[in-house]
Design an enzyme around this catalytic site. Structure first.
Site, PDB file in Angstrom:
ATOM      1  N   GLU A  15       0.827  -1.211   0.000  1.00 17.91           N
ATOM      2  CA  GLU A  15       0.000   0.000   0.000  1.00 17.91           C
ATOM      3  C   GLU A  15       0.864   1.265   0.000  1.00 17.91           C
ATOM      4  OE1 GLU A  15      -3.015   0.857  -0.317  1.00 17.91           O
ATOM      5  OE2 GLU A  15      -4.365  -0.749   0.286  1.00 17.91           O
ATOM      6  N   ARG A 104      -6.806   0.168  13.157  1.00 23.90           N
ATOM      7  CA  ARG A 104      -5.563   0.760  12.655  1.00 23.90           C
ATOM      8  C   ARG A 104      -5.902   1.814  11.614  1.00 23.90           C
ATOM      9  NH1 ARG A 104      -4.958  -0.808   7.383  1.00 23.90           N
ATOM     10  NH2 ARG A 104      -5.418  -2.950   6.760  1.00 23.90           N
ATOM     11  N   ASN A 106      -5.562   3.282   7.793  1.00 24.04           N
ATOM     12  CA  ASN A 106      -5.586   2.640   6.481  1.00 24.04           C
ATOM     13  C   ASN A 106      -4.996   3.610   5.462  1.00 24.04           C
ATOM     14  OD1 ASN A 106      -6.236   0.391   4.792  1.00 24.04           O
ATOM     15  ND2 ASN A 106      -7.981   1.538   4.011  1.00 24.04           N
ATOM     16  N   ASN A 155     -10.905   4.874   2.105  1.00 26.92           N
ATOM     17  CA  ASN A 155      -9.864   4.583   1.130  1.00 26.92           C
ATOM     18  C   ASN A 155      -9.894   5.647   0.034  1.00 26.92           C
ATOM     19  OD1 ASN A 155      -7.769   2.821   0.270  1.00 26.92           O
ATOM     20  ND2 ASN A 155      -9.048   1.052   0.741  1.00 26.92           N
ATOM     21  N   ASP A 207     -10.153   1.008  -4.210  1.00 25.09           N
ATOM     22  CA  ASP A 207      -9.051   0.933  -3.239  1.00 25.09           C
ATOM     23  C   ASP A 207      -8.251   2.232  -3.315  1.00 25.09           C
ATOM     24  OD1 ASP A 207      -7.033  -0.069  -1.457  1.00 25.09           O
ATOM     25  OD2 ASP A 207      -7.573  -2.092  -2.050  1.00 25.09           O
TER      26      ASP A 207
END
Length: 297
Positions: A15, A104, A106, A155, A207
């Site tokens: 990522e 968490r 992202n 995202n 994404d």
């Protein structure tokens, strides 16, 4: 259009690719492996550093302010500095008070003014819990304050070339939407949220994303092996294929910012139909990108 394999990285969740123009290198993270990776254009050499907790998203710090990286991790926003020992020297700059345990950060990046934005999610994505939130870090001390909420997996964060429009998606299968916001560049406040693209009408879940110099929005179609380009009015312009099912995020880099780098996910199970899953790929999309803003907080 052929996708070139740059590195068979075998990332579990590759990522947040960021091009470093001075180094002529691409940095990115593997979230569950807690690693920051670097690939250099000049010699194709790769290197990685390990952190104490999962790294989800990164942004460069100004060289004049110590360099290194700003990162959204598990327990907050950190300053990271790669060390010679293969470790990341980390300093937590701002803690986050998650809505529930086992969360968490992202996706995240800086706006055009150098403020760091990042969203949070529950580690158990399958639970579909709307406990995710979007945070902005300007450099202030103290716990972070949620700016937007009610997300499952925030995202696709990106900003238009002039910084006056912000994009954000939710990639969870129950949502699969991309929104556009007007963005006040002085105050750093997004407003006038509206649906930009309903990704249920296109292949893949939304994404990670990038914006090119024409203001078009590129987003990875996770599960579809595609990277889509949408015009500023939400029209699908083109879709480019990569040889894996789960492209995760894209970023412009290379000479003239004319290369689109794509990180990917290597899921568990039989990978005989996608042996390069988790790799780093490069596309020549025919358009140029924008230099990624550095953190100026």
């Amino acid at each position: 259009m052929h996708a070139e394999l740059i590195l068979d990285a075998r990332n579990a969740t590759g990522e947040s690719p960021v091009w470093h123009p001075r180094e002529q290198a691409l940095y990115w993270v593997d979230i569950p492996a807690r690693r920051l990776h670097r690939w250099r254009l000049a010699d194709g050499a790769s290197q990685s550093w390990e952190a104490d907790e999962m790294i989800a998203c990164i942004a460069r710090r100004e060289d004049g302010r110590g360099g290194g990286w700003i990162a959204g991790m598990q327990s907050g926003v950190f300053q990271l500095q790669p060390g010679d020992d293969g470790r990341l020297q980390s300093t937590r700059l701002a803690p986050v008070e998650h809505a529930v345990p086992a969360m968490r950060f992202n996706d995240g990046r800086c706006d055009r003014q150098g403020r760091f934005w990042a969203g949070t999610m529950l580690l158990d994505m399958a639970a579909g819990a709307r406990v995710g939130a979007l945070y902005r870090f300007d450099g202030e001390s103290g716990p972070l304050t949620a700016r937007l909420g009610d997300f499952i997996v925030p995202n696709g964060l990106a900003f238009s070339p002039d910084g006056t429009r912000m994009y954000l998606s939710d990639s969870h299968p129950e949502v699969q939407a991309i929104w556009a916001f007007d963005y006040d560049t002085d105050s750093g406040i997004p407003y006038n949220r509206r649906l930009f693209v309903d990704m249920r009408e296109f292949p893949g879940r939304p994404d990670g994303a990038a914006v090119d110099e024409d203001g078009c929005y590129w987003i990875c179609g996770n599960d579809a092996g595609l990277v889509h380009r949408f015009t500023p009015d939400g029209r699908l312009d083109r879709s480019l294929a990569v040889p894996v099912k789960k492209p995760a995020m894209c970023a412009f880099g290379g000479p003239g910012l004319a290369t689109l780098f794509v990180t990917s996910i290597r899921p568990a199970g039989d990978l005989s139909d996608q042996p390069l899953a988790g790799g780093l790929f490069a596309l020549s999309p025919g358009v140029k990108g924008l230099e990624e803003p550095v953190f100026r907080g």
